[in-house]
Design a protein around this motif. Structure first.
Motif, PDB file in Angstrom:
ATOM      1  N   HIS A 254       0.711  -7.624  16.991  1.00 58.81           N
ATOM      2  CA  HIS A 254       1.169  -8.089  15.676  1.00 58.81           C
ATOM      3  C   HIS A 254       0.035  -8.298  14.686  1.00 58.81           C
ATOM      4  O   HIS A 254       0.284  -8.464  13.505  1.00 58.81           O
ATOM      5  N   VAL A 255      -1.216  -8.295  15.172  1.00 61.95           N
ATOM      6  CA  VAL A 255      -2.320  -8.723  14.323  1.00 61.95           C
ATOM      7  C   VAL A 255      -2.560  -7.772  13.154  1.00 61.95           C
ATOM      8  O   VAL A 255      -3.037  -8.176  12.097  1.00 61.95           O
ATOM      9  N   ASN A 256      -2.234  -6.474  13.317  1.00 61.24           N
ATOM     10  CA  ASN A 256      -2.423  -5.523  12.229  1.00 61.24           C
ATOM     11  C   ASN A 256      -1.387  -5.693  11.123  1.00 61.24           C
ATOM     12  O   ASN A 256      -1.458  -5.015  10.100  1.00 61.24           O
ATOM     13  N   ARG A 257      -0.415  -6.568  11.346  1.00 63.83           N
ATOM     14  CA  ARG A 257       0.662  -6.744  10.368  1.00 63.83           C
ATOM     15  C   ARG A 257       0.792  -8.198   9.924  1.00 63.83           C
ATOM     16  O   ARG A 257       1.853  -8.652   9.529  1.00 63.83           O
ATOM     17  N   GLY A 258      -0.305  -8.940   9.990  1.00 64.74           N
ATOM     18  CA  GLY A 258      -0.301 -10.323   9.528  1.00 64.74           C
ATOM     19  C   GLY A 258      -0.186 -10.390   8.017  1.00 64.74           C
ATOM     20  O   GLY A 258      -0.204  -9.378   7.307  1.00 64.74           O
ATOM     21  N   ALA A 259      -0.083 -11.598   7.501  1.00 64.22           N
ATOM     22  CA  ALA A 259       0.044 -11.798   6.054  1.00 64.22           C
ATOM     23  C   ALA A 259      -1.198 -11.272   5.339  1.00 64.22           C
ATOM     24  O   ALA A 259      -2.321 -11.418   5.814  1.00 64.22           O
ATOM     25  N   ALA A 260      -0.986 -10.656   4.178  1.00 64.88           N
ATOM     26  CA  ALA A 260      -2.097 -10.128   3.386  1.00 64.88           C
ATOM     27  C   ALA A 260      -2.929 -11.282   2.834  1.00 64.88           C
ATOM     28  O   ALA A 260      -2.403 -12.336   2.450  1.00 64.88           O
ATOM     29  N   VAL A 261      -4.254 -11.084   2.800  1.00 66.24           N
ATOM     30  CA  VAL A 261      -5.149 -12.114   2.257  1.00 66.24           C
ATOM     31  C   VAL A 261      -6.077 -11.562   1.173  1.00 66.24           C
ATOM     32  O   VAL A 261      -6.681 -12.334   0.430  1.00 66.24           O
ATOM     33  N   ARG A 262      -6.193 -10.237   1.073  1.00 65.95           N
ATOM     34  CA  ARG A 262      -7.080  -9.643   0.063  1.00 65.95           C
ATOM     35  C   ARG A 262      -6.592  -8.240  -0.277  1.00 65.95           C
ATOM     36  O   ARG A 262      -6.147  -7.494   0.604  1.00 65.95           O
ATOM     37  N   LEU A 263      -6.682  -7.879  -1.552  1.00 69.40           N
ATOM     38  CA  LEU A 263      -6.351  -6.528  -2.006  1.00 69.40           C
ATOM     39  C   LEU A 263      -7.593  -5.941  -2.679  1.00 69.40           C
ATOM     40  O   LEU A 263      -8.150  -6.550  -3.591  1.00 69.40           O
ATOM     41  N   GLU A 264      -7.998  -4.760  -2.236  1.00 67.43           N
ATOM     42  CA  GLU A 264      -9.130  -4.051  -2.832  1.00 67.43           C
ATOM     43  C   GLU A 264      -8.630  -2.777  -3.499  1.00 67.43           C
ATOM     44  O   GLU A 264      -7.842  -2.029  -2.906  1.00 67.43           O
ATOM     45  N   VAL A 265      -9.081  -2.549  -4.724  1.00 61.94           N
ATOM     46  CA  VAL A 265      -8.759  -1.322  -5.441  1.00 61.94           C
ATOM     47  C   VAL A 265     -10.035  -0.794  -6.077  1.00 61.94           C
ATOM     48  O   VAL A 265     -11.013  -1.529  -6.236  1.00 61.94           O
ATOM     49  N   GLN A 266     -10.014   0.495  -6.443  1.00 66.76           N
ATOM     50  CA  GLN A 266     -11.130   1.021  -7.214  1.00 66.76           C
ATOM     51  C   GLN A 266     -10.949   0.632  -8.681  1.00 66.76           C
ATOM     52  O   GLN A 266      -9.840   0.330  -9.136  1.00 66.76           O
ATOM     53  N   ASP A 267     -12.043   0.644  -9.421  1.00 63.84           N
ATOM     54  CA  ASP A 267     -11.996   0.102 -10.773  1.00 63.84           C
ATOM     55  C   ASP A 267     -11.185   0.946 -11.744  1.00 63.84           C
ATOM     56  O   ASP A 267     -10.924   0.514 -12.870  1.00 63.84           O
ATOM     57  N   ASP A 268     -10.753   2.150 -11.339  1.00 66.05           N
ATOM     58  CA  ASP A 268      -9.920   2.966 -12.235  1.00 66.05           C
ATOM     59  C   ASP A 268      -8.428   2.667 -12.084  1.00 66.05           C
ATOM     60  O   ASP A 268      -7.595   3.285 -12.747  1.00 66.05           O
ATOM     61  N   CYS A 269      -8.095   1.732 -11.202  1.00 69.12           N
ATOM     62  CA  CYS A 269      -6.681   1.402 -10.993  1.00 69.12           C
ATOM     63  C   CYS A 269      -6.165   0.597 -12.187  1.00 69.12           C
ATOM     64  O   CYS A 269      -6.704  -0.474 -12.503  1.00 69.12           O
TER      65      CYS A 269
END
Length: 506
Positions: A254-269
């Motif tokens: 289950h560990v790969n599907r835990g609650a999200a804690v950070r979102l990373e995007v590239q600066d063109d998003c």
């Protein structure tokens, strides 16, 4: 000032970020060779991943459950999260500034170049088009996001593309394409020799360029890379778990599907797309990290290690051999002669491997006991322990199944050793066994003598070439009897009887 005042303490999370800053300082140090600086940038990213998966995730849970207890430094979970976000953001900005302004241009000057697809020369386009259709396209799956297609449960730290669509009769204007983990993160130019240099194209940018081939009859307005980090803490009630190994295995699923804690995007998003992703993952604006460069620099580590440019690396270091072994003087002879103190990585870890390897083969050795916290994927130590058991020796291993991010590897080793006849113990409920200790019991004529190794570092041959640690080999009875007591406490049921020379915590 009263004893234990919060001003006496440094915040745990902020202290860890200052440790990671020292790693980043090595990447910023222009006296270090370029490929070494790239390695340090990769390590910074890997460290931050673990920090968000564990420390930040734990703090977020405390905030969500309205925990108001203050840490020893006086910070509440909410105030610590705010301070961490501010410090981590500056660290990430400095990291990518180092990549963009120093390391990437420096490598380009040495003919090691990284490209996004729009920068690929015409002479290479046919190669990458063929690569996409033959190697990438078959493993891609476009996933629509609408009421009948809920947002996919994306794996922890996986790289993905959010695709913005336009067309008549669409139920949604968004879709997700997962970047396959099985493929390398960078793809080299075709038919390039070492003399010509090393040119690579980021896999994500190749998929972005051709992503329209996955969506027929609609227009792709934009495609943007993103990555989500999830809570990776394991939640196990050791008192209730009938089988700790099986309980940890179940948690790992289950560990790969835990609650999200950070979102990373590239600066063109674009902001609207980034905000929709934040809503989908139930994150706030403070959880968004924009990168001016490749997301997840960690994936460049294989290149940093494999590019054949010794002039861009530290000179290869050969550790000193501590003892000279021959037929007349085996490792036990050397230890009987006097204690052996080793400082790794300057002194070779081979002495420790020889100690266990000879014990496994020596017909006079009766028993071997060892703790294992982390070891390598092809561990010669585990092979020696298995060989010792197969040779009829009494072998006991205390393996820590809860070693952070090595749980799956340790479960594998535990099973292999048990199948070979090794007594495998999982430590004491509620505690982690961090001790690095080994005990060898040997028949020498009419006497049974014990030999022990104690160390500050893991029994991991690879990291022993990198990390600074101490190792100690002894046959002194007052020390080896204490080591034997420690193993009896860890494997049996007894109250702490006290020790003569060693200290044991807790």
């Amino acid at each position: 000032m009263e004893k234990g005042h919060h001003s006496h303490f440094i915040n745990r999370g902020l202290s860890w970020l200052e440790f990671n800053q020292r790693v980043l300082d090595q990447a910023l140090d222009k006296d270090n060779p370029l490929l070494e600086r790239l390695k340090f940038l990769c390590i910074v990213s890997s460290n931050l991943d673990e920090f968000f998966e564990v420390r930040v995730a734990g703090l977020k849970q405390q905030v969500q459950t309205n925990t108001v207890a203050l840490a020893p430094d006086g910070m509440s979970p909410k105030s610590e999260l705010a301070a961490i976000a501010k410090r981590a953001r500056k660290q990430v900005d400095d990291q990518y500034r180092c990549w963009n302004q120093e390391v990437e241009p420096g490598l380009a000057a040495e003919n090691i170049k990284f490209h996004n697809f729009p920068e690929v020369p015409e002479s290479e386009r046919a190669h990458f088009e063929k690569f996409f259709h033959e190697r990438i396209f078959p493993v891609l799956t476009p996933l629509a996001i609408d009421p009948s297609h809920p947002f996919p449960q994306l794996l922890n730290k996986s790289l993905n593309i959010i695709v913005h669509l336009e067309g008549e009769g669409l139920n949604t204007d968004l879709a997700v394409v997962q970047v396959p983990r099985i493929l390398p993160r960078v793809v080299p130019f075709a038919n390039q020799t070492d003399e010509q240099g090393h040119d690579f194209v980021f896999l994500g940018s190749i998929i972005k360029h051709y992503v329209g081939s996955l969506f027929h009859g609609v227009k792709v307005i934009g495609a943007h890379l993103f990555r989500v980090t999830r809570n990776s803490n394991l939640y196990i009630d050791e008192e209730e778990a009938d089988n700790l190994l099986h309980a940890i295995e179940e948690e790992l699923r289950h560990v790969n599907r835990g609650a999200a804690v950070r979102l990373e995007v590239q600066d063109d998003c674009p902001d609207p797309v980034a905000h929709r992703l934040l809503e989908i993952f139930n994150l706030g604006p403070g959880d968004l990290y924009r990168h001016h460069g490749p997301i997840n620099l960690t994936r460049l580590m294989p290149l940093a290690l494999s590019i054949d440019r010794p002039d861009l690396r530290d000179k290869r270091f050969t550790p000193a051999m501590v003892v000279s072994l021959n037929e007349e003087a085996d490792i036990f002879w050397h230890i009987r002669k006097g204690d052996i103190l080793m400082q790794h990585p300057y002194d070779s870890f081979q002495t420790v491997l020889d100690f266990l390897g000879q014990a496994a083969e020596d017909p006079n050795v009766l028993a071997i006991k060892q703790t294992l916290y982390r070891t390598s994927s092809d561990s010669p130590l585990v092979a020696s322990l298995i060989q010792a058991a197969q040779n009829g020796k009494q072998v006991t291993v205390i393996i820590e199944l809860k070693a952070r991010f090595d749980e799956a590897a340790n479960i594998k080793w535990a099973r292999l050793m048990r199948e070979a006849g090794v007594n495998v113990i999982y430590g004491i409920a509620g505690l982690k066994t961090h001790a690095k200790a080994m005990l060898v019991v040997r028949q020498e004529g009419e006497v049974i003598r014990r030999y022990a190794h104690l160390g500050t570092g893991n029994y991991h041959p690879s990291t022993a070439r990198l990390y600074t640690d101490l190792g100690f080999l002894t046959a002194r009875e007052e020390l080896t009897s204490d080591v034997a007591t420690m193993f009896n406490i860890l494997t049996g049921v007894s109250k702490f009887p006290g020790m003569r020379e060693l200290l044991m915590a807790p």
